[in-house]
Design an enzyme around this catalytic site. Structure first.
Site, PDB file in Angstrom:
ATOM      1  N   GLU A 175       1.166  -1.001  -0.043  1.00  0.00           N
ATOM      2  CA  GLU A 175       0.075  -0.179  -0.110  1.00  0.00           C
ATOM      3  C   GLU A 175       0.923   1.766   0.201  1.00  0.00           C
ATOM      4  O   GLU A 175       0.636   1.581   0.749  1.00  0.00           O
ATOM      5  CB  GLU A 175      -1.555   0.253   1.377  1.00  0.00           C
ATOM      6  CG  GLU A 175      -1.487  -1.411   1.515  1.00  0.00           C
ATOM      7  CD  GLU A 175      -3.175  -1.066   2.237  1.00  0.00           C
ATOM      8  OE1 GLU A 175      -3.276   0.102   2.852  1.00  0.00           O
ATOM      9  OE2 GLU A 175      -4.133  -1.583   1.906  1.00  0.00           O
ATOM     10  N   GLU A 363      -5.920  -8.550   0.923  1.00  0.00           N
ATOM     11  CA  GLU A 363      -6.341  -7.946   1.917  1.00  0.00           C
ATOM     12  C   GLU A 363      -8.166  -8.101   1.670  1.00  0.00           C
ATOM     13  O   GLU A 363      -8.118  -7.119   1.155  1.00  0.00           O
ATOM     14  CB  GLU A 363      -5.903  -6.764   2.721  1.00  0.00           C
ATOM     15  CG  GLU A 363      -4.039  -7.260   3.079  1.00  0.00           C
ATOM     16  CD  GLU A 363      -3.656  -5.346   4.312  1.00  0.00           C
ATOM     17  OE1 GLU A 363      -4.243  -4.715   4.417  1.00  0.00           O
ATOM     18  OE2 GLU A 363      -2.478  -5.514   3.937  1.00  0.00           O
TER      19      GLU A 363
HETATM   20  C1  NOJ Z   1      -4.367  -1.934   5.028  1.00  0.00           C
HETATM   21  C2  NOJ Z   1      -2.369  -2.286   5.954  1.00  0.00           C
HETATM   22  O1  NOJ Z   1      -2.128  -3.210   4.742  1.00  0.00           O
HETATM   23  C3  NOJ Z   1      -2.032  -3.417   6.902  1.00  0.00           C
HETATM   24  O2  NOJ Z   1      -1.829  -2.874   7.692  1.00  0.00           O
HETATM   25  C4  NOJ Z   1      -4.190  -2.891   7.836  1.00  0.00           C
HETATM   26  O3  NOJ Z   1      -3.568  -3.408   9.106  1.00  0.00           O
HETATM   27  C5  NOJ Z   1      -5.087  -3.129   7.466  1.00  0.00           C
HETATM   28  N1  NOJ Z   1      -5.712  -3.137   6.078  1.00  0.00           N
HETATM   29  C6  NOJ Z   1      -6.288  -2.713   8.393  1.00  0.00           C
HETATM   30  O4  NOJ Z   1      -6.487  -1.370   8.203  1.00  0.00           O
END
Ligand code: NOJ
Length: 451
Positions: A175, A363
């Site tokens: 990200e 994710e």
């Molecule tokens: C994005 C991130 O990659 C991760 O580290 C984070 O905990 C989750 N989404 C939830 O916000």
């Protein structure tokens, strides 16, 4: 319930034999042991030690104690029937000075994690960089310093050389829009820097670093699958009026297109967001050839949708988000709207880029206020969240969109960055006082589903 969300028929085989099922984590969020065995401080160790930066003053010092007790949680991955485990490598464990001398204790640790996964029949999926820059590099400018392309290349080389014989799935960075946007523009994530003068050079150096890293992986691990993960939100205009539609386009460029497009060879979306033209100053002759890469897969990370309206007062972008809590919709603990079709829309959007070979949802998941009762956690809302989102992934797949995997965020409750330990995203509950774990009903459901 809307029939479109119905999931009575949801079953694993509908996704096909080759569909990759997994669970995702990140080093800083789970490992703890922040200063042992030669590890140096990361920007998150520093940032979280400052007053007022993290909710409730929480720190990642112990987190889920994964560094010491990794077997306990990999055993849980196995118990939940999850075939793929995604984790990241803490740069500051491997190269405590950021570059140069390799800390063997760090190498030994990740070798143990990888080997233990493989012994359990679990495929390791490794993210090289998940936001935890060594503080010593930040002290030298961090992502705003062009030298970071070499620093990062050094880190990737060490990872590929030491782990590449067993790791077949790599994600270069996680990200980029979030860690540069929140960390170098808004200042709400580590290292807490603000403004375009930090954000713009960081963007370009991150793009160059991702490509440099991907090329190194390709060369040193020719048989591996190489990807990168991207945050995204489904964006809709507040109303069907030209000014809101234009604002939504600008927000989409910043939130969804900023990194994927240059990396696919399409350049930065400067037409929509004029302020991004300032990046040109950092693009040196010859850079164009080093800004794109032919990834084997693209990791899509989606949780919600955003409604965007025109805003005269928001500098650079002239758009603002209409908060989900003001819209009377179902919310997670992150105050994100629960809107299952968003994941379908994002799969569709990414499929429209002909350069992308394959998508993996790396994710998806939700934080809800979990309650322990009789040593059980009945998290029906999370079960429903996962089922309804999976239903949308299946719909996309059945319509012919190329999506080949789904990873839940996340295995255990953990350190959720600036939100500390408050939001619980795990399939497994953790009592952070005792480190006692309880498989939530969502974890049991996922185990049964994967059966
Ligand atoms: C994005 C991130 O990659 C991760 O580290 C984070 O905990 C989750 N989404 C939830 O916000």
């Amino acid at each position: 319930m809307d029939t479109e969300y119905s999931f009575s028929s949801l079953n694993r085989s509908l996704f096909g034999e080759d569909f990759a099922w997994g669970v995702s984590t990140a080093a800083l969020q789970i490992e703890g042991s922040c200063d042992v065995d030669g590890k140096s401080a990361s920007i998150w160790d520093t940032f979280s030690s400052k007053k007022g930066k993290i909710l409730n003053g929480d720190k990642p010092t112990h987190a889920c104690d994964f560094y010491k007790e990794y077997q306990r949680d990999i055993d849980l991955v196995k118990q939940l029937n999850i075939p793929n485990f995604r984790f990241s490598i803490a740069w500051s464990r491997i190269l405590p000075n950021g570059t140069g001398e390799v800390n063997q204790a760090g190498i030994i640790h990740y070798n143990q994690v990888i080997d233990y996964c493989l012994q359990q029949g679990i495929e390791p999926w490794v993210t090289i960089y998940h936001w935890d820059l060594p503080q010593i590099l930040e002290d030298n400018g961090g992502w705003t310093n062009r030298k970071i392309v070499n620093w990062f290349s050094n880190f990737v080389t060490v990872c590929a050389q030491n782990f590449g014989d067993r790791v077949k799935y790599w994600m270069v960075m996680n990200e980029p829009a979030v860690f540069t946007g929140a960390g170098y523009f808004l200042g709400i994530h580590a290292p807490g820097r603000t403004g375009l003068r930090n954000f713009l050079p960081a963007i370009h150096h991150v793009v160059l670093s991702i490509v440099a890293g991907a090329k190194i992986l390709r060369e040193l691990c020719p048989d591996a699958q190489i990807g990168n993960t991207f945050s995204c939100s489904y964006i809709e205009p507040y109303a069907d009026k030209p000014k809101h539609i234009a604002a939504a386009k600008r927000a989409d460029a910043l939130i969804n297109r900023l990194y994927i497009e240059p990396l696919l060879g399409l350049g930065y979306p400067t037409e929509e967001v004029k302020a991004l033209k300032g990046i040109n100053k950092y693009i040196l002759p010859g850079d164009e050839a080093n800004m794109s890469f032919d990834f084997d897969f693209i990791g899509v990370q989606n949780y919600t949708r955003e409604i965007v309206k025109y805003s005269f007062f928001t500098p650079y972008i002239g758009a603002s988000l209409v908060k989900a809590q003001d819209r009377g919709v179902e919310l997670t603990e992150m105050k994100w709207e629960v809107y299952p079709p968003c994941i379908y829309e994002m799969i569709k959007k990414f499929n429209a880029y002909p350069q992308i070979k394959k998508l993996i949802i790396t994710e998806n998941g939700a934080a809800f206020p979990d309650v322990v009762f009789n040593n059980e956690v009945d998290d029906q809302r999370r079960v429903t969240y996962l089922q309804t989102h999976l239903q949308q992934v299946l719909k996309a797949k059945q319509e012919g969109y190329n999506v080949e995997g789904y990873f839940v965020w996340t295995l255990t409750d953990n350190f959720e960055w600036a939100e500390g330990y408050h939001p619980r995203f795990g399939l497994v509950y953790i009592d952070f006082e005792t480190q006692h774990r309880i498989i939530k009903n969502s974890g049991r459901w996922f185990a049964q589903f994967l059966g």
